[in-house]
Design an enzyme around this catalytic site. Structure first.
Site, PDB file in Angstrom:
ATOM      1  N   ASP A   8       0.859  -1.190   0.000  1.00 17.99           N
ATOM      2  CA  ASP A   8       0.000   0.000   0.000  1.00 17.99           C
ATOM      3  C   ASP A   8       0.897   1.243   0.000  1.00 17.99           C
ATOM      4  O   ASP A   8       2.050   1.192   0.421  1.00 17.99           O
ATOM      5  CB  ASP A   8      -0.889  -0.041   1.255  1.00 17.99           C
ATOM      6  CG  ASP A   8      -1.703   1.226   1.429  1.00 17.99           C
ATOM      7  OD1 ASP A   8      -2.399   1.624   0.482  1.00 17.99           O
ATOM      8  OD2 ASP A   8      -1.621   1.833   2.520  1.00 17.99           O
ATOM      9  N   ASP A  10      -0.179   5.028   0.879  1.00 21.15           N
ATOM     10  CA  ASP A  10      -0.366   6.033   1.933  1.00 21.15           C
ATOM     11  C   ASP A  10      -0.317   5.410   3.321  1.00 21.15           C
ATOM     12  O   ASP A  10      -0.987   4.415   3.590  1.00 21.15           O
ATOM     13  CB  ASP A  10      -1.706   6.755   1.716  1.00 21.15           C
ATOM     14  CG  ASP A  10      -1.685   7.587   0.445  1.00 21.15           C
ATOM     15  OD1 ASP A  10      -1.016   8.628   0.434  1.00 21.15           O
ATOM     16  OD2 ASP A  10      -2.312   7.161  -0.545  1.00 21.15           O
ATOM     17  N   THR A  42      -2.948   0.210  -4.181  1.00 22.18           N
ATOM     18  CA  THR A  42      -3.433   1.458  -3.594  1.00 22.18           C
ATOM     19  C   THR A  42      -4.867   1.765  -4.006  1.00 22.18           C
ATOM     20  O   THR A  42      -5.344   1.284  -5.027  1.00 22.18           O
ATOM     21  CB  THR A  42      -2.503   2.626  -4.027  1.00 22.18           C
ATOM     22  OG1 THR A  42      -2.989   3.851  -3.484  1.00 22.18           O
ATOM     23  CG2 THR A  42      -2.454   2.755  -5.544  1.00 22.18           C
ATOM     24  N   ASN A 217      -9.134  -1.198   4.010  1.00 25.29           N
ATOM     25  CA  ASN A 217      -9.209  -1.527   2.582  1.00 25.29           C
ATOM     26  C   ASN A 217      -8.066  -2.454   2.154  1.00 25.29           C
ATOM     27  O   ASN A 217      -8.053  -2.929   1.018  1.00 25.29           O
ATOM     28  CB  ASN A 217      -9.199  -0.251   1.729  1.00 25.29           C
ATOM     29  CG  ASN A 217      -7.908   0.533   1.842  1.00 25.29           C
ATOM     30  OD1 ASN A 217      -7.392   0.741   2.938  1.00 25.29           O
ATOM     31  ND2 ASN A 217      -7.367   0.973   0.727  1.00 25.29           N
TER      32      ASN A 217
END
Length: 267
Positions: A8, A10, A42, A217
């Site tokens: 990922d 961020d 992402t 997520n």
């Protein structure tokens, strides 16, 4: 030996200054030198993710829009794509109009909002992406989109999520990337689906993969991977399902994972 790492961006790959540190960059290069595929996974749009991927020197397909789009960095060939079903997109749009909610969508990798407000400005400042205002938003709803996004207060979105799942049914996947971002994709537009696709693309099994993330997520890809890693700064729910918890994004947590599980170094 793990063959693929999906990371990922961020609050995972980049620190709070929005930078990939030299130490983490070196670890990425060391993993690639060991013939490990290093990719990004992402919720960002491809254009936004592409900029970071190019900074790190990656030259592979990357997972974007929460898994709704997998696209090559080299020739920009689309390998995997899942659009929000038009029926669901229409229902979502009408619901947001009725309840005066901020909804934004992506068409051809461009971000659109119905109005120019603080929510879209803050969102794009965070992701450093341009946006377009389209008052006649209905005409956009009929066009293929990998992701639609509602921005609001976290507690409100926690209540809204189940309502939208009931309204839209199993055609869509709904998740939160950050507390105030509720994201709606095709039901196969998850990082888990995309990771399984990429593993097959590179001729390996999901059990040969490492997935690293910090938010809810990311849970589908952590569950799909042979080694699911939560960052030290990850939400508690993700840490609970992770196989391993690394250091935070400000402590080169990704570097720590590569050194421990790819390079075999004791940290």
């Amino acid at each position: 030996m793990y063959k693929l790492i999906a990371i990922d961006i961020d609050d995972t790959l980049i620190n709070d200054e929005k930078e990939v540190t030299p130490a983490t960059q070196q670890a990425l290069e060391q993993a690639i030198a060991q013939d490990v595929v290093v990719t990004l996974a992402t919720g960002r749009a491809y254009a936004s993710a592409q900029a970071i991927a190019r900074q790190t020197g990656l030259n592979v397909p990357i997972i974007t829009y929460q898994g709704a789009l997998v696209k090559n960095l080299l020739d920009e060939e689309v390998l995997y794509e899942r659009y929000v079903p038009v029926e669901a997109a229409t229902k979502l749009f009408e619901y947001c109009i009725r309840h005066n909610l901020h909804l934004q969508t992506y068409i051809d990798d461009k971000l659109y909002s119905r109005e120019d407000n603080d929510k879209i400005k803050e969102y794009t400042a965070l992701n450093r992406t341009p946006y377009y205002v389209e008052p006649d938003f209905k005409k956009l709803v009929d066009q293929p989109t990998p992701k639609m996004l509602i921005i609001d207060e976290p507690a409100f979105l926690d209540e809204l999520g189940p309502k939208l799942r009931e309204l839209l049914g199993d055609q869509v996947h709904i998740t939160k990337s950050k507390p105030n971002f509720l994201e709606i994709m095709h039901h196969e537009g998850t990082k888990g689906h995309a990771l399984k696709f990429l593993a097959a693309h590179f001729g390996c099994s999901p059990s040969d993969c490492i997935a690293i993330g910090d938010s809810w997520n990311d849970h589908e890809m952590l569950e799909a991977a042979g080694l699911g890693v939560a960052m030290g700064n990850a939400i508690p729910a993700l840490k609970e399902i992770a196989d391993y918890v690394t250091l935070s994004n400000n402590e080169d947590g990704v570097k720590h994972v590569i050194e421990k599980f790819i390079l075999g170094q004791e940290n």
